[in-house]
Motif scaffolding. Structure first.
Motif, PDB file in Angstrom:
ATOM      1  N   ASP A 102       9.691 -13.948   6.741  1.00 56.43           N
ATOM      2  CA  ASP A 102       9.485 -12.609   6.193  1.00 56.43           C
ATOM      3  C   ASP A 102      10.606 -12.220   5.239  1.00 56.43           C
ATOM      4  OD1 ASP A 102       7.146 -12.338   7.564  1.00 56.43           O
ATOM      5  OD2 ASP A 102       7.910 -10.990   9.103  1.00 56.43           O
ATOM      6  N   ASP A 106      10.071 -11.074   1.533  1.00 55.11           N
ATOM      7  CA  ASP A 106      10.597  -9.806   1.012  1.00 55.11           C
ATOM      8  C   ASP A 106      11.239  -9.999  -0.357  1.00 55.11           C
ATOM      9  OD1 ASP A 106       9.782  -8.382   3.235  1.00 55.11           O
ATOM     10  OD2 ASP A 106      11.741  -8.481   4.233  1.00 55.11           O
ATOM     11  N   CYS A 109       8.441 -11.536  -2.991  1.00 56.19           N
ATOM     12  CA  CYS A 109       7.417 -10.552  -3.344  1.00 56.19           C
ATOM     13  C   CYS A 109       8.009  -9.290  -3.953  1.00 56.19           C
ATOM     14  CB  CYS A 109       6.587 -10.203  -2.111  1.00 56.19           C
ATOM     15  SG  CYS A 109       5.856 -11.633  -1.284  1.00 56.19           S
ATOM     16  N   CYS A 159       2.398 -13.011  -0.082  1.00 60.55           N
ATOM     17  CA  CYS A 159       2.721 -11.601  -0.294  1.00 60.55           C
ATOM     18  C   CYS A 159       1.653 -10.624   0.196  1.00 60.55           C
ATOM     19  CB  CYS A 159       2.986 -11.349  -1.779  1.00 60.55           C
ATOM     20  SG  CYS A 159       4.411 -12.271  -2.435  1.00 60.55           S
ATOM     21  N   LYS A 161      -0.340  -8.149   2.381  1.00 60.50           N
ATOM     22  CA  LYS A 161       0.059  -7.344   3.524  1.00 60.50           C
ATOM     23  C   LYS A 161      -1.156  -6.709   4.186  1.00 60.50           C
ATOM     24  CE  LYS A 161       4.906  -6.125   2.976  1.00 60.50           C
ATOM     25  NZ  LYS A 161       5.883  -5.017   3.094  1.00 60.50           N
ATOM     26  N   ASP A 164      -2.322  -0.600   5.382  1.00 59.56           N
ATOM     27  CA  ASP A 164      -1.736   0.514   6.138  1.00 59.56           C
ATOM     28  C   ASP A 164      -0.701   0.061   7.172  1.00 59.56           C
ATOM     29  OD1 ASP A 164      -3.342   2.321   4.751  1.00 59.56           O
ATOM     30  OD2 ASP A 164      -4.962   2.168   6.204  1.00 59.56           O
ATOM     31  N   LYS A 165      -0.235  -1.177   7.046  1.00 63.32           N
ATOM     32  CA  LYS A 165       0.794  -1.653   7.966  1.00 63.32           C
ATOM     33  C   LYS A 165       1.832  -2.436   7.171  1.00 63.32           C
ATOM     34  CE  LYS A 165      -2.230  -2.044  12.020  1.00 63.32           C
ATOM     35  NZ  LYS A 165      -2.738  -2.931  13.088  1.00 63.32           N
ATOM     36  N   ASP A 166       3.095  -2.248   7.572  1.00 67.36           N
ATOM     37  CA  ASP A 166       4.169  -2.925   6.859  1.00 67.36           C
ATOM     38  C   ASP A 166       4.431  -4.296   7.475  1.00 67.36           C
ATOM     39  OD1 ASP A 166       6.152  -3.355   5.009  1.00 67.36           O
ATOM     40  OD2 ASP A 166       7.716  -2.398   6.225  1.00 67.36           O
ATOM     41  N   LYS A 167       3.407  -5.147   7.431  1.00 72.81           N
ATOM     42  CA  LYS A 167       3.598  -6.521   7.894  1.00 72.81           C
ATOM     43  C   LYS A 167       2.720  -7.443   7.058  1.00 72.81           C
ATOM     44  CE  LYS A 167       0.248  -6.729  11.740  1.00 72.81           C
ATOM     45  NZ  LYS A 167       0.098  -7.015  13.174  1.00 72.81           N
ATOM     46  N   TYR A 168       3.151  -8.688   6.979  1.00 73.35           N
ATOM     47  CA  TYR A 168       2.471  -9.639   6.112  1.00 73.35           C
ATOM     48  C   TYR A 168       1.236 -10.225   6.786  1.00 73.35           C
ATOM     49  CZ  TYR A 168       6.547  -9.448   3.073  1.00 73.35           C
ATOM     50  OH  TYR A 168       7.537  -9.010   2.218  1.00 73.35           O
ATOM     51  N   CYS A 208      -7.354  -9.639   6.155  1.00 66.80           N
ATOM     52  CA  CYS A 208      -6.306 -10.561   5.703  1.00 66.80           C
ATOM     53  C   CYS A 208      -6.877 -11.950   5.478  1.00 66.80           C
ATOM     54  CB  CYS A 208      -5.184 -10.624   6.742  1.00 66.80           C
ATOM     55  SG  CYS A 208      -3.928  -9.332   6.572  1.00 66.80           S
TER      56      CYS A 208
END
Length: 266
Positions: A102, A106, A109, A159, A161, A164-168, A208
C-alpha cells in the motif's frame, strides 16, 4: 525468483545511475542489507540491454511517473530470498505484506500516470536494445519487456480503490480470494482457482473485481503485442476467451457491461 531478480537489477541500475542525485532523506531509508545484495548482483544482460534498461529507468519522464522512491517500501520484500518461496507455499502470507504494498501504491498512484508516449518509448527502447537478449529468451530482458508492455493495466489495477472507502481494490480482492473456503472438489488442481470457481457470486463479483477484469480484457482487445507475449507463456486467445466465458457464467453477462452487485458488507 525471476521477478525478484528483475526488480533487484532495476534498483541496482537506478541507484548506480542516479548516485548522489538521490535525496539524502530517501537514501538513508534504503536498508544496508539491500545495498550489500545489490553490490553482488550479477548482471547477465548484454551491454546494449543493460544500457537500454538504464536509459528507461533514468528517463526524467519515467522518473516523474514511476519515482524511484516508490520502490523503497517494497525493497525489503523484493530482496528477501524467502519471499517468493514462502508465498508459493502459503499464499495467505501475502496478506502480511499489504501495508508495504500500500505504501508503494500511495507513492505510485500519487503521481500522474505515465503517458502512452512515454510507455511506448520505453517499450521501443527495450525492444531495440534488448533484441538479442529477447531472442535468447533471457528471463530478465523478457520480464523487463513484459513489464513495459503491461504497465498501463497493472498501474490502473494497482491504483483502483473501493468506492467510498480509503482502501485499494487489490487489498479487498486479495483478502476475499485468499479467505475463501477450500473447494470440496478438485477442478483445476489449483486450490485458489478452485475456491473461486465454487465461491458464492456475491462474494467474488464485486465492483473492484469488475474493474480489474474489464481493465485486463479491454487492454488485451486487439493488442497483438500483449497477446503474443501471453501466447509465448501458454496463455493463448482460446484460454482468454474461456476465461471471459467463465467470468460471464460466474458473475453474469452484465458483469462486463457496467452492472455489478453491491459490495458485500464488512
Amino acid at each position: 525468483m525471476l521477478l525478484k531478480k528483475f526488480f533487484v537489477i532495476i534498483v541496482f541500475l537506478a541507484l548506480t545511475s542516479l548516485g548522489s542525485t538521490i535525496p539524502p532523506n530517501i537514501a538513508s531509508k534504503i536498508p544496508p542489507k539491500t545495498l550489500q545484495i545489490l553490490d553482488n548482483v550479477p548482471l547477465n544482460l548484454s551491454k546494449n540491454c543493460a544500457s537500454a534498461l538504464q536509459e528507461v529507468i533514468t528517463n526524467p519522464e519515467i522518473l516523474n511517473c514511476i519515482p524511484l522512491v516508490a520502490i523503497l517500501p517494497i525493497l525489503p520484500i523484493i530482496t528477501d530470498p524467502n519471499f517468493f518461496s514462502s508465498i508459493k507455499q502459503n499464499p495467505k502470507k501475502l496478506l502480511d505484506y499489504l501495508p508495504q504494498l500500500d505504501q508503494f501504491s500511495d507513492i505510485l498512484c500519487g503521481v500522474p500516470k505515465c503517458s502512452n508516449k512515454s510507455v511506448q518509448g520505453a517499450i521501443n527502447t527495450i525492444k531495440d536494445g534488448c533484441n538479442e537478449d529477447l531472442k535468447e529468451k533471457d528471463t530478465t530482458a523478457q520480464i523487463a519487456f513484459g513489464s513495459a508492455v503491461f504497465f498501463s493495466p497493472v498501474r490502473d489495477i494497482t491504483c483502483f480503490k473501493v468506492i467510498d472507502k480509503d482502501k485499494y481494490c487489490k487489498d479487498e480482492t486479495a483478502k476475499v480470494v485468499l479467505d475463501l473456503p477450500n473447494s470440496p472438489i478438485n477442478i483445476t488442481h489449483n486450490a485458489i482457482i478452485d475456491a473461486v470457481i465454487v465461491s458464492v457470486p456475491k462474494i467474488i463479483c464485486t465492483r473492484c473485481n469488475k474493474d480489474i477484469v474489464n481493465t485486463l480484457f479491454n487492454f488485451l482487445n486487439n493488442n497483438y503485442l500483449a497477446l503474443n507475449l501471453l501466447a509465448s507463456m501458454g496463455i493463448d486467445q482460446s484460454l482468454i476467451d474461456k476465461t471471459k466465458v467463465g467470468v460471464a457464467f460466474k458473475c453474469g453477462i452484465e458483469f462486463e457491461d457496467g452492472i455489478v452487485p453491491d459490495l458485500p458488507s464488512n
